[in-house]
Motif scaffolding. Structure first.
Motif, PDB file in Angstrom:
ATOM      1  N   ALA A  85      -7.290  -5.347   6.097  1.00 29.05           N
ATOM      2  CA  ALA A  85      -6.009  -6.079   6.172  1.00 29.05           C
ATOM      3  C   ALA A  85      -4.982  -5.447   5.233  1.00 29.05           C
ATOM      4  N   LEU A  86      -5.432  -5.040   4.046  1.00 28.23           N
ATOM      5  CA  LEU A  86      -4.519  -4.396   3.097  1.00 28.23           C
ATOM      6  C   LEU A  86      -3.968  -3.098   3.685  1.00 28.23           C
ATOM      7  N   ARG A  87      -4.815  -2.397   4.412  1.00 29.90           N
ATOM      8  CA  ARG A  87      -4.343  -1.181   5.072  1.00 29.90           C
ATOM      9  C   ARG A  87      -3.245  -1.491   6.100  1.00 29.90           C
ATOM     10  N   VAL A  88      -3.450  -2.555   6.896  1.00 29.43           N
ATOM     11  CA  VAL A  88      -2.423  -2.933   7.890  1.00 29.43           C
ATOM     12  C   VAL A  88      -1.102  -3.255   7.192  1.00 29.43           C
ATOM     13  N   THR A  89      -1.157  -4.066   6.131  1.00 25.97           N
ATOM     14  CA  THR A  89       0.093  -4.503   5.480  1.00 25.97           C
ATOM     15  C   THR A  89       0.772  -3.347   4.752  1.00 25.97           C
ATOM     16  N   THR A  90      -0.008  -2.358   4.334  1.00 30.87           N
ATOM     17  CA  THR A  90       0.578  -1.153   3.734  1.00 30.87           C
ATOM     18  C   THR A  90       1.343  -0.383   4.807  1.00 30.87           C
ATOM     19  N   LEU A  91       0.741  -0.244   5.982  1.00 26.74           N
ATOM     20  CA  LEU A  91       1.420   0.451   7.092  1.00 26.74           C
ATOM     21  C   LEU A  91       2.686  -0.296   7.511  1.00 26.74           C
ATOM     22  N   LEU A  92       2.635  -1.633   7.449  1.00 24.63           N
ATOM     23  CA  LEU A  92       3.787  -2.445   7.869  1.00 24.63           C
ATOM     24  C   LEU A  92       4.815  -2.626   6.752  1.00 24.63           C
ATOM     25  N   ARG A  93       4.522  -2.101   5.576  1.00 21.42           N
ATOM     26  CA  ARG A  93       5.432  -2.198   4.424  1.00 21.42           C
ATOM     27  C   ARG A  93       5.809  -3.654   4.134  1.00 21.42           C
ATOM     28  N   ARG A 114      -4.483  -7.633  -1.592  1.00 21.85           N
ATOM     29  CA  ARG A 114      -4.947  -6.914  -2.777  1.00 21.85           C
ATOM     30  C   ARG A 114      -5.699  -7.871  -3.704  1.00 21.85           C
ATOM     31  N   ALA A 115      -5.138  -9.073  -3.875  1.00 25.97           N
ATOM     32  CA  ALA A 115      -5.772 -10.072  -4.750  1.00 25.97           C
ATOM     33  C   ALA A 115      -7.108 -10.527  -4.154  1.00 25.97           C
ATOM     34  N   LEU A 127     -13.208   0.147  -2.514  1.00 19.86           N
ATOM     35  CA  LEU A 127     -12.515   0.088  -1.222  1.00 19.86           C
ATOM     36  C   LEU A 127     -11.000   0.163  -1.416  1.00 19.86           C
ATOM     37  N   ALA A 128     -10.499  -0.522  -2.442  1.00 19.08           N
ATOM     38  CA  ALA A 128      -9.049  -0.533  -2.694  1.00 19.08           C
ATOM     39  C   ALA A 128      -8.544   0.897  -2.882  1.00 19.08           C
ATOM     40  N   ARG A 129      -9.305   1.718  -3.573  1.00 23.28           N
ATOM     41  CA  ARG A 129      -8.843   3.097  -3.814  1.00 23.28           C
ATOM     42  C   ARG A 129      -8.766   3.905  -2.521  1.00 23.28           C
ATOM     43  N   THR A 130      -9.649   3.606  -1.582  1.00 21.49           N
ATOM     44  CA  THR A 130      -9.588   4.356  -0.319  1.00 21.49           C
ATOM     45  C   THR A 130      -8.401   3.908   0.534  1.00 21.49           C
ATOM     46  N   VAL A 131      -7.970   2.649   0.329  1.00 18.01           N
ATOM     47  CA  VAL A 131      -6.871   2.126   1.143  1.00 18.01           C
ATOM     48  C   VAL A 131      -5.524   2.513   0.560  1.00 18.01           C
TER      49      VAL A 131
END
Lengths: 198, 162
Positions: free
Chosen positions: B56-64, B73-74, B85-89
């Motif tokens: 989900a964090l990856r999706v929201t990063t792509l969507l800015r 993230r929390a 995992l956070a570091r890979t995203v």
């Protein structure tokens, strides 16, 4: 004999799964329960059987979809369908665009609107209220981060209440969801037969 | 009572916008219900809660979407305390695990170009060891976060235009 479908159509539609659909004979009680509440699109037996691999998500998503697209009052149903068509066109989901274009035309008895969108896409010349809906739906679909408070003004100027704008938002957002499932868990097909323009 | 969407939009249940949302009680109920089962399922089908938060964090990063990114993230920080995992995203860490690599590639594809998906994209996930259940759960998750971000954008618009 079927073949992949890439464009809007008024013709017959089918959907071919890439994930093996659930085998009803080995389904769990929970999977069977989730399948009882099926989304309103009746042409997607295989689609529901794929989604039933995660019955918890299916059991929530089906009533959410129905509340957004069919809930009483608020934005006229045809205009929710218009939002769905715009999202589906932009996301390239020919299956959803075709189904919801047909619904729009059934509800409005105004086939020229979808004929124009089919020909010219989201830039089609439309009545001002429809144009405001199409523009907002297109922007929200393309890039939600680009939406600002100023985007509410053209909708309000065409007489949409904030409740109707919320309904439109829900409908467009629901197709950000539906188009992604439909196009990535399988593909739309159209029966191949002589004279079929696709 | 406020729900997650109220909190993300910075409104309360009793605000004008909160009341407007509650004129669609089934939307409010099943939107929250979807969030609950997508991120905290009874049966995760092999896609862990930490992986779900990271996807989900990856999706929201792509969507800015910074508000949604902070939310995931929390959540991820609680489920993946050492931050692998956070570091890979978000951190550009090298991805070495075939399964996770395949999951992230699928998140990017389904978010950015769902119309270009092919059968081989599902086959890649199967080859990486995901079950049918996990593939459907991942697909629902990616599609849901794309939905969530757009509902949130609309609520922010109405809040800002009040």
């Amino acid at each position: 004999m079927t073949r992949p479908m890439r464009n809007f159509t008024q013709g017959e539609l089918d959907w071919r799964p890439w994930v093996a659909p659930l085998d009803i004979t080995t389904a769990t009680q929970e999977q069977l329960a989730a399948l009882k509440i099926t989304p309103s699109n009746r042409a997607v037996g295989a689609y529901s059987l794929v989604l039933a691999h995660d019955p918890e998500a299916l059991e929530q998503r089906s009533p959410l979809y129905n509340a957004i697209m069919f809930g009483p009052r608020g934005l006229p149903r045809a205009e929710r369908e218009l939002g769905a068509v715009v999202a589906s066109c932009i996301n390239g989901c020919a299956y959803c665009a075709s189904v919801h274009a047909k619904r729009f035309t059934e509800l409005t008895k105004a086939p020229e609107v979808m004929q124009r969108i089919q020909a010219d896409g989201v830039d089609a010349a439309l009545a001002p209220r429809q144009k405001a809906i199409v523009d907002y739906a297109a922007k929200l679909t393309h890039d939600p981060a680009a939406i600002t408070p100023a985007d509410a003004a053209p909708l309000r100027a065409q007489g949409l209440s904030d409740f109707e704008i919320l309904d439109l938002t829900h409908a467009v957002a629901m197709f950000a969801w539906a188009n992604r499932l439909m196009q990535t868990l399988g593909e739309a097909t159209t029966p191949a037969r002589e004279g079929n323009p696709l | 009572m406020s729900d997650l969407m109220d909190t993300l939009a910075g409104i309360t249940a009793n605000s004008i916008l909160g009341n407007l949302r509650r004129q669609r009680p089934d939307v409010v109920k099943h939107l929250q219900g979807s969030d609950d089962v997508i991120f905290s399922p009874q049966d995760d089908g092999g896609l862990t809660r930490a992986e779900r938060a990271a996807a989900a964090l990856r999706v929201t990063t792509l969507l800015r979407d910074p508000v949604l990114s902070e939310h995931y993230r929390a959540r991820l920080a609680m489920l993946d305390p050492d931050g692998t995992l956070a570091r890979t995203v978000e951190g550009g860490a090298r991805i070495t695990e075939v399964r996770w690599d395949a999951i992230l590639a699928h998140v990017d594809l389904v978010t950015r170009g769902p119309g270009s998906a092919e059968r081989k994209d599902i086959d890649n996930l199967l080859a990486a060891g995901l079950s049918s259940h996990a593939i459907v759960s991942l697909s629902q998750l990616i599609a849901y976060v794309n939905f969530q971000s757009r509902v949130l954008a609309g609520l922010r618009m109405l809040k800002g235009a009040a």
